[in-house]
Write a protein that holds these residues in place. Structure first.
Motif, mmCIF file in Angstrom:
data_model
loop_
_atom_site.group_PDB
_atom_site.id
_atom_site.type_symbol
_atom_site.label_atom_id
_atom_site.label_comp_id
_atom_site.label_asym_id
_atom_site.label_seq_id
_atom_site.Cartn_x
_atom_site.Cartn_y
_atom_site.Cartn_z
ATOM 1 N N TRP A 141 31.469 24.049 48.696
ATOM 2 C CA TRP A 141 32.545 23.209 48.155
ATOM 3 C C TRP A 141 33.181 23.860 46.936
ATOM 4 C CZ3 TRP A 141 32.887 21.039 43.281
ATOM 5 C CH2 TRP A 141 33.942 20.151 43.089
ATOM 6 N N ARG A 142 32.353 24.389 46.038
ATOM 7 C CA ARG A 142 32.875 24.951 44.787
ATOM 8 C C ARG A 142 33.741 26.187 45.032
ATOM 9 N NH1 ARG A 142 35.427 25.712 41.179
ATOM 10 N NH2 ARG A 142 34.883 26.391 39.076
ATOM 11 N N SER A 147 39.125 28.522 45.228
ATOM 12 C CA SER A 147 40.134 29.340 45.905
ATOM 13 C C SER A 147 41.456 28.593 46.016
ATOM 14 C CB SER A 147 39.629 29.739 47.289
ATOM 15 O OG SER A 147 40.598 30.515 47.979
ATOM 16 N N VAL A 148 41.395 27.305 46.306
ATOM 17 C CA VAL A 148 42.620 26.493 46.397
ATOM 18 C C VAL A 148 43.268 26.348 45.026
ATOM 19 C CG1 VAL A 148 43.518 24.192 46.925
ATOM 20 C CG2 VAL A 148 41.852 25.264 48.448
ATOM 21 N N SER A 149 42.444 26.154 43.987
ATOM 22 C CA SER A 149 42.992 25.917 42.643
ATOM 23 C C SER A 149 43.741 27.125 42.094
ATOM 24 C CB SER A 149 41.859 25.525 41.687
ATOM 25 O OG SER A 149 40.987 26.626 41.462
ATOM 26 N N ILE A 150 43.391 28.334 42.545
ATOM 27 C CA ILE A 150 44.091 29.531 42.054
ATOM 28 C C ILE A 150 45.193 29.972 43.020
ATOM 29 C CG2 ILE A 150 42.109 30.317 40.739
ATOM 30 C CD1 ILE A 150 41.455 32.293 42.922
ATOM 31 N N GLY A 151 45.461 29.123 44.028
ATOM 32 C CA GLY A 151 46.603 29.368 44.903
ATOM 33 C C GLY A 151 46.353 30.247 46.106
ATOM 34 N N GLY A 162 40.520 18.470 59.145
ATOM 35 C CA GLY A 162 41.758 19.212 58.993
ATOM 36 C C GLY A 162 42.417 19.004 57.649
ATOM 37 N N ASP A 163 41.708 18.424 56.705
ATOM 38 C CA ASP A 163 42.274 18.149 55.385
ATOM 39 C C ASP A 163 42.519 19.454 54.631
ATOM 40 O OD1 ASP A 163 41.945 15.480 55.994
ATOM 41 O OD2 ASP A 163 40.007 15.348 54.984
ATOM 42 N N ASP A 164 43.524 19.421 53.758
ATOM 43 C CA ASP A 164 43.753 20.582 52.893
ATOM 44 C C ASP A 164 42.533 20.851 52.018
ATOM 45 O OD1 ASP A 164 46.270 20.917 53.935
ATOM 46 O OD2 ASP A 164 47.253 19.698 52.394
ATOM 47 N N ILE A 165 41.979 19.790 51.468
ATOM 48 C CA ILE A 165 40.715 19.876 50.739
ATOM 49 C C ILE A 165 39.801 18.784 51.300
ATOM 50 C CG2 ILE A 165 39.540 19.596 48.540
ATOM 51 C CD1 ILE A 165 41.003 22.146 48.647
#
Length: 220
Positions: A141-142, A147-151, A162-165
């Motif tokens: 999870w972390r 990875s998502v938070s830094i784009g 199928g969620d983005d997060i």
């Protein structure tokens, strides 16, 4: 209104609650290991490892525990900045991970140099497994949320979500699924680093499960 506040508190602090549970569980399992090992281990190498765990339990844990409790209290109740709060949580988790890997190494040495009490290794493996699966679910999870938070987007994909997060429990389900299917068919890595994490998880689980089954057969 009360249920909304409670849900918000839980959603914000589930990591800290998990940390407190894992810390208590680790202290209990290591304490039990040290107590049960002192009279059933004759090998000098294992005796030294038990002495090391005993030293950490007696001298290092009393220093770290107040810091751990203070950081958990701050994350629960103080208005910390998101960056500082994240730092506290990550450091505490990595301390737990370091202790987990250290204990994992001890269990593997006990496989080749079994103690006189055959039940000791089997019981410690059973205590070790839930801690391993919970920490590895958090790692999935972390890493993905970072990875998502830094784009860069998600580095794991799951056919069940199928969620983005995805919600955190999807990652813990993926981790616990390794008890039934070591290939994690519904959970894949999109990058090399993600695939390495899944491979490392699989290797550790193969090791733990194989050792557990071999100890169970020897007991029978």
């Amino acid at each position: 209104m009360d249920s909304f506040i409670l849900n918000r508190f839980i959603n914000r602090n589930w990591e800290v609650s998990l940390l407190c549970f894992l810390k208590a569980f680790q202290e209990f399992s290591v304490d039990l290991f040290v107590i049960d090992s002192k009279e059933v281990i004759s090998n000098s190498l294992l005796n030294n490892l038990v002495a090391l765990h005993d030293y950490l339990l007696q001298h290092v844990s009393p220093v770290i525990l107040p810091m751990f409790v203070g950081a958990a209290f701050a994350c629960f109740f103080l208005p910390l900045s998101p960056k500082r709060r994240r730092l506290f949580i990550d450091v505490m988790f990595f301390l737990l991970l370091f202790r987990l890997l250290m204990f994992f190494g001890t269990l593997n040495i006990m496989t080749f140099l079994p103690p006189d009490d055959r039940i000791l290794l089997f019981s410690q493996l059973l205590l070790f497994m839930p801690c391993l699966l919970l920490i590895w679910g958090w790692i999935y999870w972390r890493v993905d949320t970072h990875s998502v938070s830094i784009g860069r987007g998600r580095i794991f994909s799951s056919s069940t979500s199928g969620d983005d997060i995805p919600p955190p429990y999807d990652y813990f389900i993926a981790s616990f699924t390794s008890l039934l299917s070591l290939t994690l068919d519904n959970f894949d890595g999109k990058t090399r680093f993600a695939r390495i994490l899944i491979l490392l998880h699989g290797v550790i689980m193969w090791d733990v499960l194989a050792t557990t089954f071999s100890r169970a057969i020897s007991l029978i």
